[in-house]
Design an enzyme around this catalytic site. Structure first.
Site, PDB file in Angstrom:
ATOM      1  N   TYR A  45       0.849  -1.211   0.146  1.00 35.47           N
ATOM      2  CA  TYR A  45      -0.203  -0.005   0.050  1.00 35.47           C
ATOM      3  C   TYR A  45       1.047   1.411  -0.293  1.00 35.47           C
ATOM      4  O   TYR A  45       1.849   1.450   0.833  1.00 35.47           O
ATOM      5  CB  TYR A  45      -0.824   0.038   1.018  1.00 35.47           C
ATOM      6  CG  TYR A  45      -1.967   0.946   1.382  1.00 35.47           C
ATOM      7  CD1 TYR A  45      -1.998   1.867   0.363  1.00 35.47           C
ATOM      8  CD2 TYR A  45      -3.113   0.756   2.158  1.00 35.47           C
ATOM      9  CE1 TYR A  45      -3.212   2.927   0.419  1.00 35.47           C
ATOM     10  CE2 TYR A  45      -4.124   1.593   2.433  1.00 35.47           C
ATOM     11  CZ  TYR A  45      -4.146   2.906   1.573  1.00 35.47           C
ATOM     12  OH  TYR A  45      -5.283   3.647   1.474  1.00 35.47           O
ATOM     13  N   CYS A  46       0.605   2.116  -1.068  1.00 39.28           N
ATOM     14  CA  CYS A  46       1.316   3.278  -0.865  1.00 39.28           C
ATOM     15  C   CYS A  46       2.879   3.271  -1.204  1.00 39.28           C
ATOM     16  O   CYS A  46       3.384   2.790  -1.874  1.00 39.28           O
ATOM     17  CB  CYS A  46       0.979   4.431  -0.036  1.00 39.28           C
ATOM     18  SG  CYS A  46       1.466   6.078   0.214  1.00 39.28           S
ATOM     19  N   VAL A  47       3.634   3.874  -0.266  1.00 38.70           N
ATOM     20  CA  VAL A  47       5.003   3.849  -0.070  1.00 38.70           C
ATOM     21  C   VAL A  47       5.443   2.189   0.030  1.00 38.70           C
ATOM     22  O   VAL A  47       6.620   2.033  -0.319  1.00 38.70           O
ATOM     23  CB  VAL A  47       5.526   4.704   0.968  1.00 38.70           C
ATOM     24  CG1 VAL A  47       5.372   5.893   0.686  1.00 38.70           C
ATOM     25  CG2 VAL A  47       4.956   4.498   2.354  1.00 38.70           C
TER      26      VAL A  47
END
Length: 573
Positions: free
Chosen positions: A303-305
């Site tokens: 998720y994301c980074v």
């Protein structure tokens, strides 16, 4: 109660008290004049041609302000259209003086933003930075943010005998003490009580992460387990909010063996942690699960980074001939190509990076600074909305699980954070084969052949959909792209039972889109959550099931239970 609207004091004696409306007009006019003066001074730093443009724009602004005043003095006829800007939706803004203030503000905002777009002699990167700064100034200058130019605040002050301002000052002092803006009632939620309550056990703890194994609720589960890597800049329970919103709980109910990595909030002992350490931690979690369950591979979500780091992990495994350890990879709003990474790129100038370094003397960055940065990206909603409601109007904070999570910050290793900003956001090295490495192994995303599911949010302001799309262009394996309605959080956390939003997909027939615009043009819209679509895709990459017994039960395999979920790291400051 309504604020008396007399823009003049005709008939009043010398020294008579001014009406609230007259005070508001006077205050706003003074503020507007100061702002224009500041813009004139700022324009002197622009190239010669741009200075002339700026001067003409100021003249145009005052000409239009005169026209607005003339319209204001004319009688209003006909029914007014509903106000779309929620800051000015209250009926109090309809009185003549405050309506003029509102329209004057709108005019100034338009002139300022259009003026930035019309500037000559600046490159697009500079223009984007100026536009971001101008938008921040416009949001900050809204008359709704000041007590004497907000009729709702004045009404409430009269009605409550000033108690709204007393309560607002108490809220402000409390936030100053915390060093962080409050968004929600801090007493409404508690981890393990009404947040992060999906049953499970912590089965491993390292200096970087805890590994949580969730208890199955079905008699049989998919043979290939799922490991989730949440953003290491946030707490993992964004995917385990209240039970009705929990992605983890829902995945378990679908018969998936779910593991979650809960990252430790950094302290001085983690000053040496780098990019290599987080990739190594992901590989370690993957190997731990494989050994625990006796399986060859896992499904993984980043998720994301953590999705960016998962892409690096896949490239690392591919380079080492170990790509088969991950059967499929899912990316929630993740970026690998940062050429068009949105407004966060405004925070990687030399000055900004120097400031960040100065804020990390002990080797870690206090998460409150990161939270403030993200708030700035949506300042109208996440800063000024709360200034008005909680400092000026003295309202109580709402109970909102997502905002509780948003304020539950984590610290970051300073060196790792700095290299992430420079190597990725500033220099965009990950998409250049061999420019980045992990433990001496060069990374090349084009060697990744793992089947990938890539989700982007249509209104995402942190990882723009156009930037997330680029991930499809760097992998060599089969890719499924989904564009979800809403943004960075609500676009992901959208349970089927909520019956909200929609998502777009393109069937595999014909030529695959090569740009997001081509995808959107060919996409089919489906109402509701994309979660069922994802789990169907997951089953395409392994439908075999096993009994949910033995090591499939948390703590009953080779790794004993350490403590119940959500564990200790998620609670550490």
């Amino acid at each position: 109660m309504r604020v008396v609207d007399r823009s003049s004091n005709q008939g009043a004696g010398e020294g008579a008290a001014k009406s609230p409306a007259a005070i508001a007009v006077e205050q706003w006019t003074a503020l507007m004049t100061q702002a224009q003066g500041a813009m004139v001074e700022a324009s002197k730093a622009l190239p010669g041609a741009a200075q002339g443009q700026a001067a003409r724009q100021v003249a145009d602004f005052w000409r239009d302000q005169l026209g607005l005043w003339e319209r204001f003095m004319a009688p209003v006829t006909g029914e007014r259209a509903p106000e779309k800007d929620k800051r000015f939706a209250d009926e109090a803004w309809r009185s003549p003086a405050f309506d003029w203030i509102r329209q004057s503000y709108a005019l100034m905002s338009d002139h300022l933003l259009h003026g930035v777009d019309a500037l000559d002699g600046v490159d697009e990167a500079q223009r984007a930075q100026l536009r971001f700064a101008a938008k921040g100034l416009v949001d900050a200058m809204s008359p709704s943010n000041f007590p004497f130019t907000n009729p709702q605040v004045m009404q409430e002050a009269i009605a409550s005998n000033g108690q709204n301002l007393v309560k607002g000052m108490q809220n402000l002092v409390a936030d100053l003490g915390r060093g962080q803006l409050t968004h929600t009632d801090a007493t409404a939620f508690e981890l393990g009580r009404n947040l992060a309550v999906t049953p499970g056990q912590v089965v491993k703890r390292t200096r970087l992460y805890e590994l949580i194994h969730y208890a199955p609720t079905t008699e049989r589960v998919l043979e290939t387990p799922l490991v989730i890597f949440p953003p290491w800049i946030n707490r993992f329970y964004i995917l385990d909010l209240t039970p009705e919103k929990s992605f983890i709980r829902w995945a378990v109910e679908q018969g998936v063996s779910v593991f979650m990595v809960s990252w430790k909030s950094a302290d001085a002992s983690m000053a040496d942690v780098t990019w290599d350490g987080y990739v190594a931690a992901q590989v370690d979690a993957i190997d731990t699960i494989r050994d625990l369950l006796g399986v060859a591979d896992v499904h993984a979500i980043g998720y994301c980074v953590a999705g960016t780091t998962l892409a690096a992990t896949l490239a690392y495994l591919a380079a080492r001939g170990e790509a088969e350890k991950v059967r499929s990879a899912t990316f929630f709003t993740a970026q690998v190509d940062f050429a068009n990474a949105g407004e966060l790129k405004h925070f990687v100038t030399a000055e900004q990076l120097g400031l960040i370094r100065s804020l990390s003397p002990e080797g870690f960055l206090d998460g409150r600074y990161m939270a403030a940065t993200f708030n700035l990206l949506r300042a109208r909603d996440l800063i000024w909305n709360y200034v008005t409601n909680n400092y000026l109007l003295g309202k109580s904070y709402p109970a909102f699980d997502l905002l509780h999570w948003n304020g539950d910050v984590t610290n970051l290793p300073a060196g790792w954070h700095h290299s992430y900003l420079t190597d990725l956001y500033r220099d965009n090295l990950l998409v250049e084969p061999g420019r980045m490495s992990v433990n001496g192994t060069p990374l090349d995303l084009t060697r990744v052949e793992t089947p990938a599911f890539i989700q982007a949010g249509r209104e995402d302001h942190i990882a723009p959909a156009e930037s997330v799309w680029e991930l499809t262009q760097h992998f060599s394996g089969p890719v499924r792209f989904v564009l979800a309605g809403s943004g960075h959080i609500a676009g992901v956390v959208n349970p089927p039972a909520a019956k909200k939003y929609q998502y777009w997909t393109v069937e595999a027939d014909g030529d695959a889109p090569t740009t997001l615009a081509e995808f959107v043009a060919a996409a089919q819209e489906t109402k509701g959550s994309w979660w069922p679509y994802w789990v169907a895709w997951l089953r395409e990459h392994g439908e075999d099931t096993v009994e949910a017994s033995g090591a499939r039960q948390p703590g009953e395999g080779a790794l004993p239970a350490i403590e119940p979920a959500p564990g200790s790291y998620v609670r550490q400051r």
